[in-house]
Design a protein around this motif. Sequence first.
Motif, PDB file in Angstrom:
ATOM      1  N   LYS A  91      -2.791   0.134 -14.544  1.00  0.00           N
ATOM      2  CA  LYS A  91      -3.546  -0.673 -15.505  1.00  0.00           C
ATOM      3  C   LYS A  91      -3.579  -0.044 -16.893  1.00  0.00           C
ATOM      4  CE  LYS A  91      -6.111  -3.165 -12.064  1.00  0.00           C
ATOM      5  NZ  LYS A  91      -7.406  -3.532 -11.466  1.00  0.00           N
ATOM      6  N   THR A  92      -3.490   1.272 -16.981  1.00  0.00           N
ATOM      7  CA  THR A  92      -3.437   1.916 -18.296  1.00  0.00           C
ATOM      8  C   THR A  92      -2.148   1.532 -19.011  1.00  0.00           C
ATOM      9  OG1 THR A  92      -4.794   3.763 -17.543  1.00  0.00           O
ATOM     10  CG2 THR A  92      -3.464   4.123 -19.523  1.00  0.00           C
ATOM     11  N   LEU A  93      -1.019   1.594 -18.307  1.00  0.00           N
ATOM     12  CA  LEU A  93       0.250   1.228 -18.930  1.00  0.00           C
ATOM     13  C   LEU A  93       0.278  -0.256 -19.290  1.00  0.00           C
ATOM     14  CD1 LEU A  93       2.834   3.297 -16.837  1.00  0.00           C
ATOM     15  CD2 LEU A  93       1.874   3.822 -19.084  1.00  0.00           C
ATOM     16  N   ILE A  94      -0.311  -1.098 -18.455  1.00  0.00           N
ATOM     17  CA  ILE A  94      -0.359  -2.532 -18.775  1.00  0.00           C
ATOM     18  C   ILE A  94      -1.212  -2.757 -20.019  1.00  0.00           C
ATOM     19  CG2 ILE A  94      -1.176  -4.787 -17.961  1.00  0.00           C
ATOM     20  CD1 ILE A  94      -0.233  -3.831 -15.125  1.00  0.00           C
ATOM     21  N   ASN A  95      -2.321  -2.040 -20.138  1.00  0.00           N
ATOM     22  CA  ASN A  95      -3.142  -2.156 -21.348  1.00  0.00           C
ATOM     23  C   ASN A  95      -2.388  -1.666 -22.583  1.00  0.00           C
ATOM     24  OD1 ASN A  95      -5.848  -3.352 -21.076  1.00  0.00           O
ATOM     25  ND2 ASN A  95      -6.052  -1.858 -19.428  1.00  0.00           N
ATOM     26  N   ILE A  96      -1.537  -0.673 -22.428  1.00  0.00           N
ATOM     27  CA  ILE A  96      -0.703  -0.222 -23.546  1.00  0.00           C
ATOM     28  C   ILE A  96       0.281  -1.325 -23.932  1.00  0.00           C
ATOM     29  CG2 ILE A  96       1.112   1.415 -24.219  1.00  0.00           C
ATOM     30  CD1 ILE A  96      -0.408   3.511 -22.497  1.00  0.00           C
ATOM     31  N   ILE A  97       0.878  -1.978 -22.931  1.00  0.00           N
ATOM     32  CA  ILE A  97       1.801  -3.082 -23.208  1.00  0.00           C
ATOM     33  C   ILE A  97       1.102  -4.166 -24.021  1.00  0.00           C
ATOM     34  CG2 ILE A  97       3.080  -4.996 -22.131  1.00  0.00           C
ATOM     35  CD1 ILE A  97       3.750  -2.989 -19.833  1.00  0.00           C
TER      36      ILE A  97
ATOM     37  N   LEU B  14      -5.167  -7.022 -14.245  1.00  0.00           N
ATOM     38  CA  LEU B  14      -6.252  -6.291 -14.905  1.00  0.00           C
ATOM     39  C   LEU B  14      -7.621  -6.740 -14.406  1.00  0.00           C
ATOM     40  CD1 LEU B  14      -4.946  -6.144 -18.597  1.00  0.00           C
ATOM     41  CD2 LEU B  14      -4.929  -4.303 -16.877  1.00  0.00           C
ATOM     42  N   ASP B  15      -7.687  -7.956 -13.870  1.00  0.00           N
ATOM     43  CA  ASP B  15      -8.961  -8.507 -13.397  1.00  0.00           C
ATOM     44  C   ASP B  15      -9.231  -8.259 -11.917  1.00  0.00           C
ATOM     45  OD1 ASP B  15      -9.568  -9.528 -15.915  1.00  0.00           O
ATOM     46  OD2 ASP B  15      -8.587 -11.452 -15.502  1.00  0.00           O
ATOM     47  N   VAL B  16      -8.293  -7.671 -11.200  1.00  0.00           N
ATOM     48  CA  VAL B  16      -8.457  -7.461  -9.762  1.00  0.00           C
ATOM     49  C   VAL B  16      -8.711  -5.972  -9.516  1.00  0.00           C
ATOM     50  CG1 VAL B  16      -7.414  -7.750  -7.481  1.00  0.00           C
ATOM     51  CG2 VAL B  16      -6.928  -9.417  -9.289  1.00  0.00           C
ATOM     52  N   ASP B  17      -9.962  -5.656  -9.229  1.00  0.00           N
ATOM     53  CA  ASP B  17     -10.364  -4.249  -9.096  1.00  0.00           C
ATOM     54  C   ASP B  17      -9.623  -3.504  -7.990  1.00  0.00           C
ATOM     55  OD1 ASP B  17     -12.181  -4.530 -11.174  1.00  0.00           O
ATOM     56  OD2 ASP B  17     -13.852  -5.024  -9.840  1.00  0.00           O
ATOM     57  N   GLU B  18      -9.320  -4.173  -6.884  1.00  0.00           N
ATOM     58  CA  GLU B  18      -8.710  -3.492  -5.734  1.00  0.00           C
ATOM     59  C   GLU B  18      -7.256  -3.108  -5.968  1.00  0.00           C
ATOM     60  OE1 GLU B  18      -9.846  -6.875  -5.308  1.00  0.00           O
ATOM     61  OE2 GLU B  18     -11.874  -6.108  -5.085  1.00  0.00           O
ATOM     62  N   ILE B  19      -6.602  -3.755  -6.931  1.00  0.00           N
ATOM     63  CA  ILE B  19      -5.173  -3.534  -7.169  1.00  0.00           C
ATOM     64  C   ILE B  19      -5.007  -2.517  -8.298  1.00  0.00           C
ATOM     65  CG2 ILE B  19      -2.986  -4.636  -7.805  1.00  0.00           C
ATOM     66  CD1 ILE B  19      -4.074  -5.479  -5.053  1.00  0.00           C
TER      67      ILE B  19
ATOM     68  N   LYS C 293       0.853  -1.190   0.000  1.00  0.00           N
ATOM     69  CA  LYS C 293       0.000   0.000   0.000  1.00  0.00           C
ATOM     70  C   LYS C 293       0.888   1.239   0.000  1.00  0.00           C
ATOM     71  CE  LYS C 293      -3.891   2.011   2.475  1.00  0.00           C
ATOM     72  NZ  LYS C 293      -4.813   1.814   3.621  1.00  0.00           N
ATOM     73  N   THR C 294       0.713   2.091  -0.991  1.00  0.00           N
ATOM     74  CA  THR C 294       1.500   3.319  -1.071  1.00  0.00           C
ATOM     75  C   THR C 294       0.859   4.397  -0.199  1.00  0.00           C
ATOM     76  OG1 THR C 294       0.329   3.899  -3.103  1.00  0.00           O
ATOM     77  CG2 THR C 294       2.480   2.836  -3.350  1.00  0.00           C
ATOM     78  N   ALA C 295       1.580   5.467   0.046  1.00  0.00           N
ATOM     79  CA  ALA C 295       1.108   6.542   0.915  1.00  0.00           C
ATOM     80  C   ALA C 295      -0.200   7.153   0.429  1.00  0.00           C
ATOM     81  CB  ALA C 295       2.181   7.624   1.044  1.00  0.00           C
ATOM     82  N   ASP C 296      -0.463   7.068  -0.869  1.00  0.00           N
ATOM     83  CA  ASP C 296      -1.718   7.614  -1.397  1.00  0.00           C
ATOM     84  C   ASP C 296      -2.889   6.655  -1.232  1.00  0.00           C
ATOM     85  OD1 ASP C 296      -0.996   5.732  -3.276  1.00  0.00           O
ATOM     86  OD2 ASP C 296      -0.772   7.152  -4.925  1.00  0.00           O
ATOM     87  N   GLY C 297      -2.637   5.504  -0.569  1.00  0.00           N
ATOM     88  CA  GLY C 297      -3.695   4.552  -0.279  1.00  0.00           C
ATOM     89  C   GLY C 297      -3.943   3.515  -1.360  1.00  0.00           C
ATOM     90  N   LEU C 298      -3.205   3.577  -2.456  1.00  0.00           N
ATOM     91  CA  LEU C 298      -3.407   2.618  -3.545  1.00  0.00           C
ATOM     92  C   LEU C 298      -2.692   1.305  -3.245  1.00  0.00           C
ATOM     93  CD1 LEU C 298      -2.975   4.991  -6.622  1.00  0.00           C
ATOM     94  CD2 LEU C 298      -5.108   4.175  -5.592  1.00  0.00           C
ATOM     95  N   LEU C 299      -3.292   0.212  -3.691  1.00  0.00           N
ATOM     96  CA  LEU C 299      -2.727  -1.122  -3.494  1.00  0.00           C
ATOM     97  C   LEU C 299      -2.072  -1.600  -4.777  1.00  0.00           C
ATOM     98  CD1 LEU C 299      -5.699  -2.731  -1.532  1.00  0.00           C
ATOM     99  CD2 LEU C 299      -3.623  -1.702  -0.596  1.00  0.00           C
ATOM    100  N   TRP C 300      -0.882  -2.205  -4.629  1.00  0.00           N
ATOM    101  CA  TRP C 300      -0.075  -2.647  -5.770  1.00  0.00           C
ATOM    102  C   TRP C 300       0.489  -4.023  -5.501  1.00  0.00           C
ATOM    103  CZ3 TRP C 300       0.903   0.837  -9.865  1.00  0.00           C
ATOM    104  CH2 TRP C 300       0.511   2.153  -9.637  1.00  0.00           C
TER     105      TRP C 300
END
Length: 173
Positions: free
Chosen positions: A132-138, A111-116, A71-78
């Motif tokens: 997920k945008t960059l992964i979709n570009i890949i 891409l299938d896990v909404d929380e990540i 979890k990053t400081a901005d609250g996002l999960l990776w």
Amino acid sequence: MNQNFNDKIDKGLVGNQLIEEAIKGLQEEATQEMLAHTLTVIRKRMKQKGQLIIAVEPSFGSQQMNISVEKTADGLLWWTAYTGFEEEMKGGNQIKSTFLTDMEQLFKSVLDVDEINGIILNPWNRTIMLDKTLINIIFGNIALKLFNLQVVNIIYDFDRVVFIYVYTIDHLS
């Protein structure tokens, strides 16, 4: 890379140093072209059936293992992944169970896990945060024109400085 070194690492990781070199170039010169180059190198390794190292942790109440979440400081999960064992060991104080995984399958799964939010590749050194945008570009799922890119250095939960890439994308119709 010499042949003796290649013989000592897993075949799925051979070639991942190209990703590390591309990320280093992006860190030194944060431009649209370098981001496009880095994503292209990642795509090429993915198409070559390249692998990444992922950290896993036990799932309580189940016999399955889960991909470790940060979890990053901005609250996002990776999810985090590493191009090689050297990159993984740079975290030093956090010894975890790890497995090799197919790069393409990992990208599809996130891409299938909404929380990540995405995958932090090499969180300790040659870091790129693939949302997920960059992964979709890949994957080639998003056709795009040129996009604007800014780099902001921030310190977050992992007690290190990483590059955060802020971009806007003009989609082709």
